[in-house]
Design a protein around this motif. Structure first.
Motif, PDB file in Angstrom:
ATOM      1  N   ALA A   1      29.282  13.656  73.735  1.00  0.00           N
ATOM      2  CA  ALA A   1      29.265  13.353  72.303  1.00  0.00           C
ATOM      3  C   ALA A   1      29.234  11.856  72.048  1.00  0.00           C
ATOM      4  CB  ALA A   1      30.485  13.995  71.616  1.00  0.00           C
ATOM      5  N   ARG A   2      28.347  11.173  72.771  1.00  0.00           N
ATOM      6  CA  ARG A   2      28.158   9.730  72.572  1.00  0.00           C
ATOM      7  C   ARG A   2      27.004   9.520  71.613  1.00  0.00           C
ATOM      8  NH1 ARG A   2      29.538   5.518  76.083  1.00  0.00           N
ATOM      9  NH2 ARG A   2      27.608   4.435  75.610  1.00  0.00           N
ATOM     10  N   PRO A   3      27.100   8.555  70.738  1.00  0.00           N
ATOM     11  CA  PRO A   3      25.928   8.251  69.922  1.00  0.00           C
ATOM     12  C   PRO A   3      24.841   7.625  70.803  1.00  0.00           C
ATOM     13  CG  PRO A   3      27.643   6.611  69.586  1.00  0.00           C
ATOM     14  CD  PRO A   3      28.242   7.676  70.449  1.00  0.00           C
ATOM     15  N   GLY A   4      23.575   7.820  70.418  1.00  0.00           N
ATOM     16  CA  GLY A   4      22.493   7.235  71.214  1.00  0.00           C
ATOM     17  C   GLY A   4      21.174   7.913  70.930  1.00  0.00           C
ATOM     18  N   ILE A   5      20.134   7.425  71.570  1.00  0.00           N
ATOM     19  CA  ILE A   5      18.809   7.960  71.289  1.00  0.00           C
ATOM     20  C   ILE A   5      18.687   9.411  71.730  1.00  0.00           C
ATOM     21  CG2 ILE A   5      17.538   5.782  71.299  1.00  0.00           C
ATOM     22  CD1 ILE A   5      16.779   6.336  74.177  1.00  0.00           C
ATOM     23  N   GLY A   6      19.360   9.772  72.799  1.00  0.00           N
ATOM     24  CA  GLY A   6      19.266  11.129  73.317  1.00  0.00           C
ATOM     25  C   GLY A   6      19.680  12.150  72.283  1.00  0.00           C
ATOM     26  N   ARG A   7      20.844  11.923  71.717  1.00  0.00           N
ATOM     27  CA  ARG A   7      21.338  12.893  70.730  1.00  0.00           C
ATOM     28  C   ARG A   7      20.453  12.907  69.491  1.00  0.00           C
ATOM     29  NH1 ARG A   7      27.333  12.045  69.448  1.00  0.00           N
ATOM     30  NH2 ARG A   7      27.260  13.896  68.136  1.00  0.00           N
ATOM     31  N   THR A   8      19.955  11.739  69.126  1.00  0.00           N
ATOM     32  CA  THR A   8      19.068  11.682  67.954  1.00  0.00           C
ATOM     33  C   THR A   8      17.816  12.512  68.204  1.00  0.00           C
ATOM     34  OG1 THR A   8      19.856   9.419  67.785  1.00  0.00           O
ATOM     35  CG2 THR A   8      18.087  10.078  66.300  1.00  0.00           C
ATOM     36  N   VAL A   9      17.263  12.397  69.415  1.00  0.00           N
ATOM     37  CA  VAL A   9      16.058  13.151  69.739  1.00  0.00           C
ATOM     38  C   VAL A   9      16.345  14.652  69.694  1.00  0.00           C
ATOM     39  CG1 VAL A   9      14.414  13.690  71.565  1.00  0.00           C
ATOM     40  CG2 VAL A   9      14.987  11.326  71.094  1.00  0.00           C
ATOM     41  N   VAL A  10      17.449  15.058  70.307  1.00  0.00           N
ATOM     42  CA  VAL A  10      17.769  16.487  70.333  1.00  0.00           C
ATOM     43  C   VAL A  10      17.895  17.031  68.910  1.00  0.00           C
ATOM     44  CG1 VAL A  10      19.518  18.177  70.984  1.00  0.00           C
ATOM     45  CG2 VAL A  10      18.840  16.419  72.606  1.00  0.00           C
ATOM     46  N   ALA A  11      18.592  16.249  68.072  1.00  0.00           N
ATOM     47  CA  ALA A  11      18.736  16.701  66.693  1.00  0.00           C
ATOM     48  C   ALA A  11      17.383  16.808  66.017  1.00  0.00           C
ATOM     49  CB  ALA A  11      19.642  15.730  65.935  1.00  0.00           C
ATOM     50  N   ALA A  12      16.523  15.805  66.240  1.00  0.00           N
ATOM     51  CA  ALA A  12      15.205  15.802  65.607  1.00  0.00           C
ATOM     52  C   ALA A  12      14.382  16.990  66.076  1.00  0.00           C
ATOM     53  CB  ALA A  12      14.477  14.491  65.919  1.00  0.00           C
ATOM     54  N   VAL A  13      14.464  17.297  67.358  1.00  0.00           N
ATOM     55  CA  VAL A  13      13.685  18.415  67.893  1.00  0.00           C
ATOM     56  C   VAL A  13      14.151  19.726  67.278  1.00  0.00           C
ATOM     57  CG1 VAL A  13      13.225  19.763  69.971  1.00  0.00           C
ATOM     58  CG2 VAL A  13      13.057  17.282  70.055  1.00  0.00           C
ATOM     59  N   SER A  14      15.464  19.911  67.210  1.00  0.00           N
ATOM     60  CA  SER A  14      15.916  21.206  66.698  1.00  0.00           C
ATOM     61  C   SER A  14      15.651  21.335  65.207  1.00  0.00           C
ATOM     62  CB  SER A  14      17.398  21.422  67.033  1.00  0.00           C
ATOM     63  OG  SER A  14      18.130  20.314  66.605  1.00  0.00           O
ATOM     64  N   GLN A  15      15.484  20.210  64.517  1.00  0.00           N
ATOM     65  CA  GLN A  15      15.192  20.281  63.078  1.00  0.00           C
ATOM     66  C   GLN A  15      13.707  20.104  62.773  1.00  0.00           C
ATOM     67  OE1 GLN A  15      17.727  17.074  62.085  1.00  0.00           O
ATOM     68  NE2 GLN A  15      19.554  18.347  61.854  1.00  0.00           N
ATOM     69  N   HIS A  16      12.862  20.132  63.800  1.00  0.00           N
ATOM     70  CA  HIS A  16      11.421  19.934  63.625  1.00  0.00           C
ATOM     71  C   HIS A  16      11.121  18.648  62.862  1.00  0.00           C
ATOM     72  CE1 HIS A  16      10.186  23.720  65.284  1.00  0.00           C
ATOM     73  NE2 HIS A  16      11.087  24.338  64.564  1.00  0.00           N
ATOM     74  N   ASP A  17      11.929  17.621  63.105  1.00  0.00           N
ATOM     75  CA  ASP A  17      11.737  16.362  62.397  1.00  0.00           C
ATOM     76  C   ASP A  17      10.656  15.560  63.125  1.00  0.00           C
ATOM     77  OD1 ASP A  17      11.979  14.190  60.781  1.00  0.00           O
ATOM     78  OD2 ASP A  17      14.184  14.140  60.846  1.00  0.00           O
ATOM     79  N   ILE A  18       9.385  15.933  62.885  1.00  0.00           N
ATOM     80  CA  ILE A  18       8.275  15.410  63.667  1.00  0.00           C
ATOM     81  C   ILE A  18       8.167  13.879  63.638  1.00  0.00           C
ATOM     82  CG2 ILE A  18       5.747  15.437  63.940  1.00  0.00           C
ATOM     83  CD1 ILE A  18       6.878  17.992  64.853  1.00  0.00           C
ATOM     84  N   PRO A  19       8.288  13.219  62.491  1.00  0.00           N
ATOM     85  CA  PRO A  19       8.148  11.750  62.513  1.00  0.00           C
ATOM     86  C   PRO A  19       9.146  11.087  63.449  1.00  0.00           C
ATOM     87  CG  PRO A  19       8.086  12.561  60.262  1.00  0.00           C
ATOM     88  CD  PRO A  19       8.461  13.726  61.115  1.00  0.00           C
ATOM     89  N   VAL A  20      10.358  11.619  63.522  1.00  0.00           N
ATOM     90  CA  VAL A  20      11.349  11.032  64.418  1.00  0.00           C
ATOM     91  C   VAL A  20      10.931  11.241  65.869  1.00  0.00           C
ATOM     92  CG1 VAL A  20      13.776  11.056  65.116  1.00  0.00           C
ATOM     93  CG2 VAL A  20      13.160  11.408  62.719  1.00  0.00           C
ATOM     94  N   VAL A  21      10.474  12.465  66.195  1.00  0.00           N
ATOM     95  CA  VAL A  21      10.026  12.737  67.556  1.00  0.00           C
ATOM     96  C   VAL A  21       8.872  11.793  67.917  1.00  0.00           C
ATOM     97  CG1 VAL A  21       9.028  14.451  69.112  1.00  0.00           C
ATOM     98  CG2 VAL A  21      10.755  15.148  67.448  1.00  0.00           C
ATOM     99  N   GLN A  22       7.933  11.644  66.969  1.00  0.00           N
ATOM    100  CA  GLN A  22       6.801  10.737  67.200  1.00  0.00           C
ATOM    101  C   GLN A  22       7.288   9.321  67.495  1.00  0.00           C
ATOM    102  OE1 GLN A  22       4.684  11.437  63.498  1.00  0.00           O
ATOM    103  NE2 GLN A  22       2.937  12.243  64.635  1.00  0.00           N
ATOM    104  N   GLY A  23       8.235   8.876  66.718  1.00  0.00           N
ATOM    105  CA  GLY A  23       8.766   7.524  66.895  1.00  0.00           C
ATOM    106  C   GLY A  23       9.370   7.336  68.273  1.00  0.00           C
ATOM    107  N   PHE A  24      10.067   8.362  68.750  1.00  0.00           N
ATOM    108  CA  PHE A  24      10.708   8.218  70.053  1.00  0.00           C
ATOM    109  C   PHE A  24       9.695   8.306  71.194  1.00  0.00           C
ATOM    110  CE2 PHE A  24      14.561   8.647  67.625  1.00  0.00           C
ATOM    111  CZ  PHE A  24      15.416   7.803  68.312  1.00  0.00           C
ATOM    112  N   VAL A  25       8.625   9.057  70.982  1.00  0.00           N
ATOM    113  CA  VAL A  25       7.554   9.052  71.981  1.00  0.00           C
ATOM    114  C   VAL A  25       7.013   7.630  72.142  1.00  0.00           C
ATOM    115  CG1 VAL A  25       5.191   9.806  72.452  1.00  0.00           C
ATOM    116  CG2 VAL A  25       6.888  11.465  71.687  1.00  0.00           C
TER     117      VAL A  25
END
Lengths: 268, 552, 328
Positions: free
Chosen positions: C271-295
């Motif tokens: 439960a550390r803040p960081g890019i990993g958790r942000t990506v996981v959250a974005a993926v499960s919420q279909h937050d495509i722009p965020v996923v694109q940004g991390f790519v």
């Protein structure tokens, strides 16, 4: 001697898991989801060898019933990457023109992208579930296969016996079928075994992150995710499913590499 | 005074399949200021003896019996720390492969000086100064410049001189040189060995000179020890051993060594050249390769080569490494596209052929390559290998192909029983016979042989050459025979082309070119070749060769 | 004239500068490819991408759909969309999260710090451990220790990272109470996640390094060093180690990008803040722009890491910069 023993052990482990996957009901009769609220967080005992969870469900039953989806997803992923990646790699290795070069560049670029992230990206598009995980992981490890096959094909292609066959007048197709493919097959199958291990771990990781199959067919990764919150009270809920993942991966890797290289990349 | 004395040494290696005896019973002595050559074929145990004298046999090896005495001190049984004090100081080592023997990421100067630093004989600037001095002794000009370079920036000959300098820097009394020049061209070999001899005289060194090359041993050593399967079977003054060998093995070895001078063997003299139009006509061949990392820069590997081969004729193409001979052969085989030039086979323009037409033409021109192990598919049986060209051209049905394979096995003097073996289960000589059988399967008009005996021991080499000569005569096939070894070419070729820097510098009858060369380059090449005196009773020795070595 | 020419080519002569320029140029197509890939992401969605992004249960109005379409950059022709997207990316505009509406670049900026800390700590641990293990492996004469150093690293790869994290957590956080189980406060909170992340990286690096060491030790120059009287220690440290390190440097880039990928799991477990958790959250919420940004972020990280690796390579291996057979 030691080699024989470890290979024998690996075979036994694989056999046990195959039985669990095919006929889970025989090993663990009854519904795996049966709750028993009077018997929550029971530590491992004869009645519950892996203990019970927060709802009193038997962890051993759930592990046995989760075997099939845990292994099948990995198998599916490996099969996809073996077939697609193998084809791409073969084309890359055999075509001397720009097509092979360009394809190889693309593969190299995709290689640089960590597999788990690639899989996550794909899942963000296609959604979660066993089938999608298999697809995502299959596509994610496609570049690794393509690169391996390409490398092997290039290695074999530069062998003098290929020149000898060309010089002798053997047809190109016959050279590919009779010389190239048989000589690269061994290394690729060995790698497929290692990749299977990696894929099983990666699939369970994705389940752990919450992208796995829906509850009744919960695989090992989801079991661990479910037990995570109670890890301070009941270590067994997470411990045993994880041990199963490790056992199956160790066994598969042992059988495929026969003492050679271990997994090519760290699985998450 | 005796510097080194090896007495009845036996060494075995522990392997997965039990213990393997590498040296059974070997003895030799070296006096001060003397060069002794240890001559043997691969697997005779000569390198094991070299390592044993340095105490570097490794964990798997065990000295069964015998003694090694260096300056009167027994080395067998000495502990590692004691041995370490001797290495580099009392005994220096010059290895075979000059590139791999230098650390690629360390500067030359540091590597030469290392012995001094390790043993605390000198350090810092003084060590460097002594290293430069040793390099100068080894015949390296501008040692101060070289010392700052890395090994890959030096040529093969210079690297070997660096290794000599580094073996010499602490002035050991004995140098063990294990095939020091077998990776080098013959002209470079001569320079290096001349330098070593000079050093020996100046510094009073003793040298244990290990080689597979009898002629070289005869030329460079006062005494010769012949090693067979770990036994020293004969020793004596070089001249005696090589002209009047007593042991059957030494006799066979002396007889099989190819000779440059003197009468050529039957194969090369019975010329069947015909005045009819040539079978193969190569004209103005040029091959350029782009140089890596330098845009636009090109290297001409082959630079305007022309030659012809008549029906039933053997043309030898000789040259040192990098002379372009293999490139030319690969172009003739259509494995490589030339930049310019024509290759005509009969009345057919070989270079114009594409696809199926080209494949059909390959039926008439077949290859044999250098390393028989890698030139045969490890997954194929001998029968599959030999039958492959037949299959490719749908030559006969399965039964007929099988019969043809048997015929070919017989022709290359291999037992039929080998047909089911894989190439990995064969010896080097057997493998090359399989490759010859494959090349002859389609009854081609021309066979291109690229260095086909250079990976083989001298006795096996002699057999393969005589087999090839016989087949050539019987079948009337033409050969394009590529080799760096003048003596080998002399023993088989009717005519010779000498290549240097991608061009043919001299061409003519093999006897006239190799015995009385006109071009300065050929002269230098021929001069550099160490040669044996002509064998006396050729017929007699030839029979003894085949009887002694038939089992290989 | 001649002097000016030397000045102009001087920069290109400097091997480090040459490699640097070459690598930066080579990075351009990688970033471009990542951009194309992330652009295509939306178009790879089966059916209408808008449907996939929207919650199917909420029965969106046509207006909502149009808004979202615009937000995803899905109006206009395909080449036009791509040009727009490329233009925005070139200006550092990675779009906005569908869920929170925050700028993706801000989200990256907020989360990258703790992740780099974690990955960096794990890398240092893994480098130290892998050097130690492989040196022990090649120098010890004690067979059981050698066997252990050989078997343990590859075997550790069979254990899922998230599970290792949980086990470490239950032992050292809940059991012994040495380190906090979760969070990102201070150095002590970094220990368990860094160790978790370092284990697979160590295994990977050890395998490459010990293979490199063993190969180097089998080379003739090692025999020559011993023939000079060098001690085993000198042979390993002076001769084998630097040569064995070269293949390791080549794969270190791969190890670093996998460390970042591993952060996805580790950050979730601890439960550390960081890019990993942000990506996981974005993926499960279909937050495509965020996923694109991390790519895009990962592509840039990859290019930068590879530039560093290549510079290290130049330092480690003289064969890269000095001409081949200059005096031949």
């Amino acid at each position: 001697m030691i080699r024989r023993v470890t290979i024998g052990l690996a075979l036994v482990v694989v056999a046990v898991f195959v039985v669990w996957a095919i006929v889970p009901g025989m090993i663990a009769p009854g519904e795996p989801g049966t709750t028993d609220l009077l018997n929550t967080f029971a530590s491992p005992s004869w009645a519950h060898p892996f203990g019970t969870d927060d709802l009193g469900r038997d962890v051993f039953d759930r592990v046995v019933h989760g075997t099939r989806s845990s292994i099948l997803v990995g198998l599916g992923a490996t099969l996809i990457s073996l077939l697609l990646g193998g084809t791409v790699g073969l084309v890359c290795g055999l075509s001397r023109g720009w097509l092979g070069q360009a394809l190889a560049r693309v593969v190299d670029m995709l290689m640089s992208f960590p597999g788990l992230l690639m899989a996550l990206t794909i899942i963000s598009v296609v959604g979660s579930g066993s089938r999608n995980i298999a697809l995502a992981l299959g596509v994610a490890s496609l570049p690794a296969f393509a690169r391996l096959v390409r490398g092997e094909v290039l290695r074999v292609r530069d062998q003098p016996f290929i020149d000898a066959a060309v010089g002798a007048g053997v047809r190109r197709s016959a050279i590919v079928i009779r010389h190239v493919i048989p000589n690269v097959a061994g290394a690729i199958l060995a790698f497929a075994g290692i990749a299977l291990g990696i894929d099983i771990i990666a699939a369970s990781s994705l389940s752990f992150l919450g992208f796995g199959p829906a509850l009744p067919a919960a695989d090992w990764g989801s079991l661990i995710a479910g037990g995570r919150d109670s890890v301070s009270d009941a270590w067994w809920i997470t411990f045993f499913p994880g041990l199963m993942v490790a056992l199956v991966v160790l066994a598969v890797t042992r059988l495929s590499s026969r003492g050679g290289a271990g997994p090519l990349e760290p699985a998450a | 005074m005796t510097v080194l004395s090896v007495d009845r040494l036996a060494v075995s290696y522990a392997t997965r399949n039990g213990s393997v005896e590498a040296v059974r019973d070997a003895s030799l002595t070296i006096e001060r200021g003397e060069t002794v050559a240890l001559v043997g074929e691969s697997g005779s145990g000569k390198s094991t003896i070299a390592l044993a004298t340095l105490g570097l046999l490794g964990e798997q090896a065990r000295i069964g019996h015998g003694s090694i005495a260096l300056n009167g001190r027994e080395l067998v049984g000495l502990d590692e720390a004691e041995l370490r004090k001797l290495r580099g100081v009392e005994i220096g080592y010059v290895p075979q492969d000059p590139l791999a023997a230098l650390n690629p990421v360390q500067r030359i100067g540091a590597q030469v000086a290392e012995t001094l630093v390790i043993h605390g004989l000198a350090s810092g600037r003084e060590a460097q100064a002594r290293a430069l001095e040793a390099m100068e002794h080894a015949g390296l000009r501008q040692p101060d410049v070289l010392a700052k370079l890395y090994p890959h920036e030096l040529s093969g000959g210079m690297r070997q001189r660096v290794l000599i300098a580094s073996a010499m820097v602490a002035r050991p009394g004995l140098i063990v040189a294990d095939e020091p020049t077998s990776a080098l061209d013959v002209t470079v070999q001569r320079q290096i060995l001349d330098q070593l001899e000079l050093l020996k005289r100046e510094l009073g060194l003793s040298i244990l000179f290990i080689t597979h090359d009898l002629a070289l041993a005869a030329q460079r050593a006062a005494r010769v020890v012949v090693l067979q399967d770990g036994n020293s079977v004969e020793h004596g003054p070089a001249a005696d051993v090589l002209t009047r060998p007593r042991h059957p093995y030494s006799k066979a070895l002396v007889a099989s060594a190819p000779r440059l001078r003197g009468d050529a063997p039957a194969a090369a003299t019975t010329s069947r050249r015909q005045p009819s139009p040539p079978l193969l006509r190569v004209e103005g061949l040029v091959k350029e390769f782009a140089l890596r990392g330098q845009r636009g820069a090109r290297r001409r590997a082959v630079d305007g080569v022309s030659f012809t081969i008549g029906r039933g004729e053997t043309l030898g193409l000789v040259g040192e490494s990098g002379s372009g001979k293999t490139t030319a052969a690969r172009i003739v085989l259509r494995l490589l596209e030339p930049s310019e030039g024509t290759v005509a086979f009969g009345d057919q323009d070989l270079l114009a052929l594409r696809g199926e037409e080209l494949r059909q033409a390959r039926r008439h021109v077949q290859p044999i390559f250098q390393d028989p192990l890698t030139a045969l598919d490890p997954r194929f049986s001998v029968e599959q290998t030999i039958a492959e060209p037949l299959r490719a051209f749908r030559d006969g049905d399965r039964q007929q192909r099988r019969a043809r394979v048997r015929e070919l096995l017989d022709a290359v003097r291999l037992p039929e029983a080998l047909a089911t073996r894989r190439s990995t289960q064969l010896s080097g000589g057997q493998r090359q016979r399989v490759a010859i059988a494959r090349a002859l399967a389609l009854r081609p008009d021309l066979v291109v042989c690229d260095e086909i005996v250079s990976a083989l021991d001298v006795s096996v080499q002699a057999q393969i050459l005589s087999l090839l000569g016989d087949l050539q005569r019987d079948l009337g096939v033409s050969l394009l025979f590529i080799s760096h070894d003048l003596a080998v070419v002399r023993s088989i070729a009717h005519r010779v082309c000498v290549m240097s820097n991608g061009a043919i510098v001299e061409e003519g009858d093999s006897a006239s070119v190799l015995l009385a060369p006109a071009h300065p380059y050929t002269q230098a090449l021929v001069d550099a070749v160490p040669d044996l005196p002509p064998a006396d009773q050729e017929d007699q020795t030839w029979t003894s060769v085949s009887s002694t070595l038939a089992r290989r | 004239m001649a002097r000016r020419l030397t000045a102009a080519t001087g920069l290109l002569r400097n091997p480090l500068a040459r490699v640097l320029i070459g690598r930066v140029l080579a990075g351009v197509p990688v970033v471009f490819a990542a951009m194309t890939l992330s652009f295509m992401l939306v178009h790879l969605l089966p059916g209408d991408p808008v449907n996939a992004v929207l919650d199917p249960t909420s029965s969106p109005t046509p207006e909502q759909r149009e808004n979202l379409r615009h937000q995803l950059g899905l109006d206009g022709s395909l080449p036009r969309q791509f040009a727009d997207y490329a233009g925005r990316v070139a200006h550092g505009d990675l779009g906005h999260s569908i869920q929170s509406g925050r700028a993706v670049s801000t989200m990256i900026g907020d989360t990258i710090g703790p992740s780099l800390q974690l990955a960096g700590a794990a890398l240092v641990l893994a480098l130290i451990a892998s050097c130690a293990i492989s040196l022990i492996q090649v120098s010890t004469r004690h067979r059981p220790i050698r066997a252990l150093a050989t078997i343990l690293p590859p075997a550790s790869l069979a254990f899922p990272g998230y599970w290792v994290g949980i086990v470490l957590m239950s032992i050292f956080a809940f059991g012994l109470g040495w380190f906090p189980a979760t969070g990102a406060d201070g150095l002590s909170a970094l220990v368990l996640p860094a160790v978790t992340l370092a284990i697979p990286a160590t295994a990977f690096l050890t395998r490459v390094l010990s293979a490199g060491l063993q190969e180097a030790l089998a080379q003739p120059y090692v025999l020559i060093a011993r023939a000079k009287g060098a001690t085993p220690r000198r042979v390993v440290l002076r001769h084998a180690f630097r040569n064995g390190l070269i293949p390791t440097i080549t794969v270190a880039g791969l190890a670093i990008s996998y460390l970042l990928a591993g952060a996805v799991i580790t950050e979730t477990v601890f439960a550390r803040p960081g890019i990993g958790r942000t990506v996981v959250a974005a993926v499960s919420q279909h937050d495509i722009p965020v996923v694109q940004g991390f790519v895009m972020l990962f592509a840039v990280v990859f290019v930068v890491v590879n530039i560093v690796i290549d510079l290290l390579y130049v330092v480690a291996d003289p064969r890269i910069t000095t001409g081949r057979a200059a005096l031949a």
